[in-house]
Design an enzyme around this catalytic site. Sequence first.
Site, PDB file in Angstrom:
ATOM      1  N   GLY A  83       0.824  -1.208   0.000  1.00 28.16           N
ATOM      2  CA  GLY A  83       0.000   0.000   0.000  1.00 28.16           C
ATOM      3  C   GLY A  83       0.856   1.256   0.000  1.00 28.16           C
ATOM      4  N   ASN A 123      -2.727  -8.479   0.235  1.00 29.96           N
ATOM      5  CA  ASN A 123      -3.565  -9.296  -0.659  1.00 29.96           C
ATOM      6  C   ASN A 123      -3.902  -8.538  -1.942  1.00 29.96           C
ATOM      7  OD1 ASN A 123      -5.413  -7.459   0.221  1.00 29.96           O
ATOM      8  ND2 ASN A 123      -6.937  -8.934   0.914  1.00 29.96           N
ATOM      9  N   ASP A 155      -4.193 -12.638   2.901  1.00 31.08           N
ATOM     10  CA  ASP A 155      -5.237 -11.804   3.495  1.00 31.08           C
ATOM     11  C   ASP A 155      -5.072 -11.903   5.014  1.00 31.08           C
ATOM     12  OD1 ASP A 155      -7.549 -10.758   4.589  1.00 31.08           O
ATOM     13  OD2 ASP A 155      -8.865 -11.619   3.058  1.00 31.08           O
ATOM     14  N   VAL A 156      -4.751 -10.797   5.669  1.00 31.86           N
ATOM     15  CA  VAL A 156      -4.484 -10.838   7.125  1.00 31.86           C
ATOM     16  C   VAL A 156      -5.699 -11.184   7.953  1.00 31.86           C
ATOM     17  CG1 VAL A 156      -2.499  -9.309   7.310  1.00 31.86           C
ATOM     18  CG2 VAL A 156      -4.793  -8.327   7.321  1.00 31.86           C
ATOM     19  N   SER A 183      -5.434  -2.226   5.237  1.00 28.84           N
ATOM     20  CA  SER A 183      -6.851  -1.826   5.257  1.00 28.84           C
ATOM     21  C   SER A 183      -7.155  -0.946   4.063  1.00 28.84           C
ATOM     22  CB  SER A 183      -7.189  -1.025   6.526  1.00 28.84           C
ATOM     23  OG  SER A 183      -8.542  -0.616   6.490  1.00 28.84           O
ATOM     24  N   LYS A 204     -13.139  -6.676   8.455  1.00 28.94           N
ATOM     25  CA  LYS A 204     -12.339  -7.863   8.778  1.00 28.94           C
ATOM     26  C   LYS A 204     -10.851  -7.521   8.931  1.00 28.94           C
ATOM     27  CE  LYS A 204     -13.483 -11.834   6.720  1.00 28.94           C
ATOM     28  NZ  LYS A 204     -13.888 -12.731   5.590  1.00 28.94           N
ATOM     29  N   TYR A 257     -15.189   1.639   8.561  1.00 24.16           N
ATOM     30  CA  TYR A 257     -13.775   1.968   8.760  1.00 24.16           C
ATOM     31  C   TYR A 257     -13.538   2.448  10.194  1.00 24.16           C
ATOM     32  CZ  TYR A 257      -9.181   4.052   7.725  1.00 24.16           C
ATOM     33  OH  TYR A 257      -7.844   4.376   7.714  1.00 24.16           O
ATOM     34  N   TYR A 259      -4.668  -6.631  24.500  1.00 24.33           N
ATOM     35  CA  TYR A 259      -3.469  -7.487  24.446  1.00 24.33           C
ATOM     36  C   TYR A 259      -2.329  -6.883  25.258  1.00 24.33           C
ATOM     37  CZ  TYR A 259      -4.733 -11.376  21.458  1.00 24.33           C
ATOM     38  OH  TYR A 259      -5.275 -12.546  20.993  1.00 24.33           O
TER      39      TYR A 259
END
Length: 319
Positions: free
Chosen positions: A10, A32, A56-57, A75, A96, A150, A164
């Site tokens: 990107g 991807n 694809d993550v 994204s 996703k 988004y 996390y």
Amino acid sequence: MRILITGAAGFLGSHLSDRLLKDGHEIVGMDNFITGSPDNIAHLANNERFEFYKRDVSNYIFVPGIVDAILHFASPASPNPQSKSGYFNLPIQTMKAGALGTHNCLGVARREKSRFLLASTSEIYGDPEIHPQAETYAGNVDPVGERAVYDEAKRFAESMTMAYHRFHGVNTSIVRIFNTYGPRMDLDDGRALPNLLKQALLGQPLTVYGEGSQTRSFCFVDDLVDGIVKLLYSEEHMPVNIGNPVEMSVLEFAEAINRITGNKAGINFMENARSARDPQRRRPDISRAKSLLNWEPKVDLEEGIRRTIPFFKEKLGLA
Ligand code: UDP
């Protein structure tokens, strides 16, 4: 370090790959290509410190070998409803990539004890009621609004990142990226700079939506990348805004592009097809970036546009 960059093909991912390779790191790129382009990383094909996986993550990801850091930049990002690569036309993939993609990357970070950096966005502030936007502002986002796929995916991604960090002790960081421009932007993604600079170089009037009174603050990509890399190298865990605090109206921005390119075709005011969802004002408060990272942008709009023009001319066959 060996660094995984998702969205490496990107606009931002490819510039980050270049910069981190220059700093001496190894890069594992992943993309991807639904919005990124192989052209953006073609120059890295023979670089022995650059590996690439077409993935694809949002599906389970496996990276062989150690991973010292992860930058999650995959994204769709354009809010233009007309653009095929914008998130209006990729709504499920966008949610996703932000939700499942972030979770997958954090899983790798936890296993590998990696530094993790999430690409978040000024869009988490929505149509802000507080101006300028500091990281303490919680935002004004409608969960069922048209930009929600988004905005809410990125808000979820920030929450997941903090979970996390707090629950698993992962070494995370969050950058909130404001409007950015530069070479390798998708000329057809419908955003302000690609649209207006393309029109200016073709000698056409610039399409300003509404009266052009809505404001933005545009940052040149090299400045942005420098701020992100400083954040990556820091120990900071809480969100940091990175963007250029020089705010202008979209009309002023268009006039500047006409002046810098010498375009005489003027402005074409158009009905704002995005009006209900077009944030009226946006400017980063960069106090935290200044004090924590000793960072602020250096490239002004005129220089940034001059440095962007050669790429646009090449893509338009005008070089
Ligand atoms: N815009 C415009 N003409 C265009 C494209 C965009 O006037 O051809 C305006 C748009 O309405 C918005 C601003 O420029 O107010 C920035 O739009 P962009 O798509 O770059 O991203 P956003 O900041 O809205 O996420």
